[in-house]
Structures are given as C-alpha cells and as structure tokens.
Design a protein around this motif. Structure first.
Motif, PDB file in Angstrom:
ATOM      1  N   MET A  71      28.023  31.867  22.544  1.00  0.00           N
ATOM      2  CA  MET A  71      27.413  30.575  22.226  1.00  0.00           C
ATOM      3  C   MET A  71      25.902  30.650  22.032  1.00  0.00           C
ATOM      4  SD  MET A  71      29.622  28.172  21.871  1.00  0.00           S
ATOM      5  CE  MET A  71      28.478  26.805  21.869  1.00  0.00           C
ATOM      6  N   ASP A  72      25.352  31.816  21.887  1.00  0.00           N
ATOM      7  CA  ASP A  72      23.910  31.927  21.663  1.00  0.00           C
ATOM      8  C   ASP A  72      23.640  32.887  20.502  1.00  0.00           C
ATOM      9  OD1 ASP A  72      21.210  31.624  21.928  1.00  0.00           O
ATOM     10  OD2 ASP A  72      21.007  33.006  23.614  1.00  0.00           O
ATOM     11  N   PRO A  73      23.272  32.322  19.347  1.00  0.00           N
ATOM     12  CA  PRO A  73      23.031  30.900  19.057  1.00  0.00           C
ATOM     13  C   PRO A  73      24.331  30.138  18.837  1.00  0.00           C
ATOM     14  CG  PRO A  73      22.705  32.179  17.082  1.00  0.00           C
ATOM     15  CD  PRO A  73      22.999  33.174  18.179  1.00  0.00           C
ATOM     16  N   ALA A  74      24.246  28.802  18.898  1.00  0.00           N
ATOM     17  CA  ALA A  74      25.387  27.938  18.605  1.00  0.00           C
ATOM     18  C   ALA A  74      25.346  27.540  17.133  1.00  0.00           C
ATOM     19  CB  ALA A  74      25.356  26.700  19.495  1.00  0.00           C
ATOM     20  N   LYS A 110       0.838  -1.200   0.000  1.00  0.00           N
ATOM     21  CA  LYS A 110       0.000   0.000   0.000  1.00  0.00           C
ATOM     22  C   LYS A 110       0.873   1.250   0.000  1.00  0.00           C
ATOM     23  CE  LYS A 110      -0.468   0.048   5.044  1.00  0.00           C
ATOM     24  NZ  LYS A 110      -1.420   0.076   6.175  1.00  0.00           N
ATOM     25  N   ASP A 111       0.302   2.345  -0.433  1.00  0.00           N
ATOM     26  CA  ASP A 111       1.004   3.633  -0.404  1.00  0.00           C
ATOM     27  C   ASP A 111       1.058   4.152   1.024  1.00  0.00           C
ATOM     28  OD1 ASP A 111       1.566   3.860  -3.118  1.00  0.00           O
ATOM     29  OD2 ASP A 111      -0.437   4.626  -3.559  1.00  0.00           O
ATOM     30  N   THR A 112       2.173   4.800   1.355  1.00  0.00           N
ATOM     31  CA  THR A 112       2.325   5.372   2.695  1.00  0.00           C
ATOM     32  C   THR A 112       3.150   6.647   2.615  1.00  0.00           C
ATOM     33  OG1 THR A 112       3.094   4.918   4.945  1.00  0.00           O
ATOM     34  CG2 THR A 112       4.413   4.040   3.169  1.00  0.00           C
ATOM     35  N   ALA A 113       2.967   7.529   3.590  1.00  0.00           N
ATOM     36  CA  ALA A 113       3.759   8.751   3.663  1.00  0.00           C
ATOM     37  C   ALA A 113       5.138   8.416   4.211  1.00  0.00           C
ATOM     38  CB  ALA A 113       3.074   9.783   4.550  1.00  0.00           C
ATOM     39  N   PHE A 114       6.142   9.103   3.696  1.00  0.00           N
ATOM     40  CA  PHE A 114       7.524   8.795   4.077  1.00  0.00           C
ATOM     41  C   PHE A 114       8.311  10.075   4.272  1.00  0.00           C
ATOM     42  CE2 PHE A 114      11.899   7.696   2.455  1.00  0.00           C
ATOM     43  CZ  PHE A 114      12.326   7.136   3.655  1.00  0.00           C
ATOM     44  N   SER A 115       8.962  10.178   5.413  1.00  0.00           N
ATOM     45  CA  SER A 115       9.839  11.309   5.696  1.00  0.00           C
ATOM     46  C   SER A 115      11.273  10.860   5.470  1.00  0.00           C
ATOM     47  CB  SER A 115       9.652  11.794   7.144  1.00  0.00           C
ATOM     48  OG  SER A 115      10.542  12.843   7.427  1.00  0.00           O
ATOM     49  N   ASN A 116      11.876  11.377   4.436  1.00  0.00           N
ATOM     50  CA  ASN A 116      13.244  10.999   4.069  1.00  0.00           C
ATOM     51  C   ASN A 116      14.227  11.762   4.951  1.00  0.00           C
ATOM     52  OD1 ASN A 116      15.522  10.063   2.861  1.00  0.00           O
ATOM     53  ND2 ASN A 116      15.197  11.099   0.902  1.00  0.00           N
ATOM     54  N   ALA A 117      15.034  11.048   5.732  1.00  0.00           N
ATOM     55  CA  ALA A 117      15.998  11.683   6.632  1.00  0.00           C
ATOM     56  C   ALA A 117      17.243  10.816   6.715  1.00  0.00           C
ATOM     57  CB  ALA A 117      15.397  11.901   8.018  1.00  0.00           C
ATOM     58  N   ILE A 118      18.361  11.440   7.072  1.00  0.00           N
ATOM     59  CA  ILE A 118      19.614  10.713   7.241  1.00  0.00           C
ATOM     60  C   ILE A 118      20.200  11.035   8.608  1.00  0.00           C
ATOM     61  CG2 ILE A 118      20.183  10.538   4.793  1.00  0.00           C
ATOM     62  CD1 ILE A 118      21.990  12.955   5.107  1.00  0.00           C
ATOM     63  N   ASP A 119      20.928  10.064   9.159  1.00  0.00           N
ATOM     64  CA  ASP A 119      21.609  10.251  10.440  1.00  0.00           C
ATOM     65  C   ASP A 119      23.092  10.481  10.180  1.00  0.00           C
ATOM     66  OD1 ASP A 119      19.333   9.922  12.081  1.00  0.00           O
ATOM     67  OD2 ASP A 119      19.472   7.751  11.855  1.00  0.00           O
ATOM     68  N   ILE A 120      23.619  11.591  10.676  1.00  0.00           N
ATOM     69  CA  ILE A 120      25.009  11.967  10.475  1.00  0.00           C
ATOM     70  C   ILE A 120      25.571  12.509  11.781  1.00  0.00           C
ATOM     71  CG2 ILE A 120      24.966  12.425   7.978  1.00  0.00           C
ATOM     72  CD1 ILE A 120      24.201  15.249   8.542  1.00  0.00           C
ATOM     73  N   THR A 121      26.834  12.859  11.775  1.00  0.00           N
ATOM     74  CA  THR A 121      27.474  13.445  12.957  1.00  0.00           C
ATOM     75  C   THR A 121      28.033  14.818  12.605  1.00  0.00           C
ATOM     76  OG1 THR A 121      29.579  12.367  12.443  1.00  0.00           O
ATOM     77  CG2 THR A 121      28.060  11.195  13.908  1.00  0.00           C
ATOM     78  N   GLY A 122      28.189  15.641  13.619  1.00  0.00           N
ATOM     79  CA  GLY A 122      28.712  16.980  13.416  1.00  0.00           C
ATOM     80  C   GLY A 122      29.377  17.500  14.677  1.00  0.00           C
ATOM     81  N   THR A 123      29.757  18.777  14.635  1.00  0.00           N
ATOM     82  CA  THR A 123      30.454  19.415  15.745  1.00  0.00           C
ATOM     83  C   THR A 123      29.772  20.728  16.092  1.00  0.00           C
ATOM     84  OG1 THR A 123      32.549  18.460  15.011  1.00  0.00           O
ATOM     85  CG2 THR A 123      32.673  20.290  16.554  1.00  0.00           C
ATOM     86  N   VAL A 124      29.636  20.975  17.380  1.00  0.00           N
ATOM     87  CA  VAL A 124      29.071  22.242  17.850  1.00  0.00           C
ATOM     88  C   VAL A 124      30.191  23.285  17.882  1.00  0.00           C
ATOM     89  CG1 VAL A 124      27.906  23.429  19.739  1.00  0.00           C
ATOM     90  CG2 VAL A 124      27.332  21.047  19.208  1.00  0.00           C
ATOM     91  N   ASN A 125      29.939  24.427  17.263  1.00  0.00           N
ATOM     92  CA  ASN A 125      30.898  25.532  17.249  1.00  0.00           C
ATOM     93  C   ASN A 125      30.285  26.771  17.875  1.00  0.00           C
ATOM     94  OD1 ASN A 125      31.403  24.142  14.156  1.00  0.00           O
ATOM     95  ND2 ASN A 125      33.099  24.214  15.591  1.00  0.00           N
ATOM     96  N   ALA A 126      31.153  27.674  18.292  1.00  0.00           N
ATOM     97  CA  ALA A 126      30.688  28.940  18.849  1.00  0.00           C
ATOM     98  C   ALA A 126      30.149  29.835  17.743  1.00  0.00           C
ATOM     99  CB  ALA A 126      31.822  29.643  19.581  1.00  0.00           C
ATOM    100  N   ASN A 127      29.175  30.668  18.098  1.00  0.00           N
ATOM    101  CA  ASN A 127      28.683  31.658  17.148  1.00  0.00           C
ATOM    102  C   ASN A 127      29.794  32.644  16.806  1.00  0.00           C
ATOM    103  OD1 ASN A 127      26.810  33.188  15.595  1.00  0.00           O
ATOM    104  ND2 ASN A 127      26.550  34.574  17.319  1.00  0.00           N
ATOM    105  N   GLU A 128      30.508  33.107  17.839  1.00  0.00           N
ATOM    106  CA  GLU A 128      31.691  33.962  17.674  1.00  0.00           C
ATOM    107  C   GLU A 128      32.715  33.528  18.706  1.00  0.00           C
ATOM    108  OE1 GLU A 128      31.957  35.897  15.243  1.00  0.00           O
ATOM    109  OE2 GLU A 128      29.903  36.305  14.615  1.00  0.00           O
ATOM    110  N   GLN A 129      33.978  33.494  18.315  1.00  0.00           N
ATOM    111  CA  GLN A 129      35.046  33.131  19.243  1.00  0.00           C
ATOM    112  C   GLN A 129      36.321  33.846  18.842  1.00  0.00           C
ATOM    113  OE1 GLN A 129      35.412  28.952  20.114  1.00  0.00           O
ATOM    114  NE2 GLN A 129      37.581  29.106  20.621  1.00  0.00           N
ATOM    115  N   VAL A 130      37.021  34.431  19.832  1.00  0.00           N
ATOM    116  CA  VAL A 130      38.235  35.175  19.536  1.00  0.00           C
ATOM    117  C   VAL A 130      39.219  35.001  20.685  1.00  0.00           C
ATOM    118  CG1 VAL A 130      37.419  37.330  20.587  1.00  0.00           C
ATOM    119  CG2 VAL A 130      39.145  37.417  18.791  1.00  0.00           C
ATOM    120  N   ASP A 131      40.486  34.956  20.321  1.00  0.00           N
ATOM    121  CA  ASP A 131      41.572  34.920  21.302  1.00  0.00           C
ATOM    122  C   ASP A 131      42.007  36.365  21.535  1.00  0.00           C
ATOM    123  OD1 ASP A 131      43.257  33.659  23.008  1.00  0.00           O
ATOM    124  OD2 ASP A 131      44.771  33.142  21.516  1.00  0.00           O
ATOM    125  N   LEU A 132      41.710  36.911  22.698  1.00  0.00           N
ATOM    126  CA  LEU A 132      41.961  38.328  22.980  1.00  0.00           C
ATOM    127  C   LEU A 132      43.454  38.603  23.090  1.00  0.00           C
ATOM    128  CD1 LEU A 132      39.173  38.905  25.657  1.00  0.00           C
ATOM    129  CD2 LEU A 132      39.137  39.675  23.277  1.00  0.00           C
TER     130      LEU A 132
END
Length: 359
Positions: free
Chosen positions: A203-206, A56-78
């Motif tokens: 870090m807001d937003p990240a 039978k026909d059905t609804a399908f949400s196409n998605a993939i599982d991956i990995t990533g890294t959280v980074n700062a919105n802005e970051q500086v070495d003073l």
C-alpha cells in the motif's frame, strides 16, 4: 294614461344612468388609468432597489469534485504451484514481509531425495568427463568417447535442474514486499493450487482510481495533482496522476484515471471511498459572477447591468460553474455595473435605486 307607460321609461333611464356612471364617467376613467402625471398622464414607475457589483478580472482555479476508490499498489492472492501437505508456515498474520521471503513449504522429501541421488551421479560423471578430457589431450581415447562422457554429465545436470525447479514449486515466497493478511491454511493441511494461502498487499504508494467526464480530458495529463480525503481519516492527502485509460466508458462517456499517493503511515487502505478535488487548470484572468444573477434563456443566458440609472439586459456566454459562481467568457467587461439583487423585478429600462455597491 296608464301608469306602466310612465314607469317603464323611468326604469330604462335609471338603468342607462347607472351603466354610464360605472363605465364612462370621469371617476371610472380615473380608476382605469390609475394615477397619472400632471404633464403627460403616463404611469409612474417606482425605482427598484438593487445591489450592484463592479465587474473585474480575477484569477480562477478550475477544479471539479469527484469520487474515487483507493486501491493497493500491488495485491496478490498467494497460492501454491504444487499440491501437497503443508510442512511449514513462516509468517505471522498482519506482519510485513520482504520480497523473496519464504512463507510456506509443501511436502517435498521425494524431490529432495531424488536431487541427492542425481548429485551423486553428477560427481561420478564429472570425474569420468575430466579423466576422458585428459586422455583425449594425450590421444589415449577417441573424441567420441569423450563426447559420450560429456553428454552424460550434461544430462545429469539437466535432471538436477528439473528437480530443483520442482522443489522450488513446493516453496511459496513473497513476490513483493508488503503486509500479509489472515492465513487460510494450517500446518499439516492439504494445499492445492486452487487453495488460497493469504492475501499480500503493498500500500505504499497507494493508487486512487476515479473517472471524469469526457469534456475534461484535454485538461488532464500525467503529473496533474489531486487532493482527497477519506471517511476514516481527518488528514488531507495529495496524489499525482500517472496513468489515463485510452478508451472511454461507452455507458457513462467518462474516462478512467489513476493517481499515486505516498502512504508511509499506512493511513490509506484498499477499498476506501475517496472524495477527490481535481485541479484542471489555472486561469490568470477571467470574470466570475454570482450564479443567481445569470438568467438562463432558450438560446443563451443574460444578465442585467446599470445603464444611465436604468436596467439594461446583456446576453452573455458562460463556461465553468462552481458552487456559488459562474464564469463569463463573453458579454461583460471589467468596470460594468452588474445587478446582483432584485433580479426578479427587473425589466429593460426599469429605473433603479442603488442600495449597495460591491467591489
């Protein structure tokens, strides 16, 4: 008559009888052929018990599982723009600072004294320029004399601006609002432009950076949603794609993407490992079947369906896979009876015994 002429023929006859009895007798033929039907002598095939799923026909949400890294919105070495001894530290480690807030000062008494001297000269030059301007209106001085006094005033003002700029370089201010880290300096210590004062992070937003294979690029655009979680938190987070790298990575043939996620509670930390679920597209009507019932072939894939009580093979075209199911884009139609168990025993035209129907 010699006995050997009697024994040898008997032995030959006995051997011949044994050979005939083993290979050509009725019982030997029966063993070769096996059980036969009374009418045609054909081999009897027992029905294979199977489970069947109605396609039978059905609804399908196409998605993939991956990995990533959280980074700062802005970051500086003073760092300081000028060298000198630290005369003041005006922040606490790990505290929140505002954009433009004074953080560190370096020795600048020489520049401050020079600025005061220039300011005195500016006042005298302003008085001279004002007096000559009045006299010029009364034609008591020449235009050249007035221009000279105005030029002297502008020179002193330029010198004052230069000294103010030098003084500003002795002050380190926050370039943006954020959390300041651990300091690497102490009061009275010598600070050079290569010395790190501390790290300032917003870090807001990240930002979440991740890569996806090239084939998914047409399905991703700015505004696409991602759902992710971290090892350090049980919360689920949501981000929005805002930037896509224009070039592919030549080694992995993947594209780098960045998303932003609100972080008002500070739960997202720079450098964290993120497990991401990226929604690619919503398919309102398609056919999904269990992965185990699709048999891969050299040129295509095939499945078995029930046709008039026996198994029939169908060539199918597949597309997206999930952990347990696979999308069929060609070869099956709604209402087909797809065989989902006992696949290894199936051959075309094998009789079937339907044990269970899955709707």
């Amino acid at each position: 008559m010699k006995p050997k002429y009697i024994i040898y023929p008997l032995l030959i006859l006995l051997i011949g009888y044994l050979i005939y009895n083993k290979f050509y007798s009725a019982s030997a033929k029966e063993k070769k052929i096996g059980p036969a039907s009374a009418k045609g002598g054909k081999k009897l095939n027992k029905p294979v018990p199977v489970n069947v799923m109605l396609v039978k026909d059905t609804a399908f949400s196409n998605a993939i599982d991956i990995t990533g890294t959280v980074n700062a919105n802005e970051q500086v070495d003073l760092r300081s723009e000028t060298a000198g001894n630290v005369t003041g530290i005006y922040f606490k480690e790990g505290s929140h600072v505002q954009k433009g807030q004074l953080l560190v000062t370096v020795y600048n008494k020489d520049q401050v004294a020079s600025l005061k001297s220039i300011q005195v000269q500016i006042k005298l030059a302003e008085q001279t320029e004002y007096r000559n301007r009045i006299l010029l209106q009364k034609e008591a001085v020449s235009k050249e004399e007035y221009d000279t006094s105005l030029s002297s005033l502008n020179v002193f003002r330029s010198q004052a601006d230069l000294i103010r700029a030098q003084i500003a370089k002795t002050e380190v201010r926050a370039p943006f609002s954020g959390i300041i880290g651990l300091r690497n300096i102490s009061p009275g210590g010598y600070l050079s432009p290569t010395s790190s004062i501390a790290t300032l992070v917003n870090m807001d937003p990240a930002k979440i950076t991740f890569s996806v294979p090239e084939k998914y690029l047409p399905l991703i655009k700015n505004g696409s949603k991602i759902h992710f979680n971290l090892e350090s938190s049980r919360d689920n987070f949501v981000g929005t794609v805002y930037a896509i790298e224009p070039n592919l990575d030549l080694t992995s043939r993947s594209i780098t993407i960045r998303a932003k996620a609100p972080n008002p509670k500070g739960l997202l930390r720079a450098g964290s490992f993120a497990k991401i679920n990226l929604a690619l597209e919503q398919i309102p009507k398609t056919i999904l079947v269990p992965t185990e019932c699709v048999i891969p072939d050299i040129k295509s894939s095939k499945v078995f369906v029930v046709s008039n009580g026996v198994a029939a093979s169908r060539n199918v075209k597949t597309d997206v896979r999930t952990a347990t199911k696979i999308q069929i884009v060609d070869g099956l139609n709604p209402g087909d009876s797809l065989i989902v168990s006992g696949i290894i025993q199936l051959r075309p035209k094998v009789p079937l015994k339907i044990v269970k129907i899955i709707k």
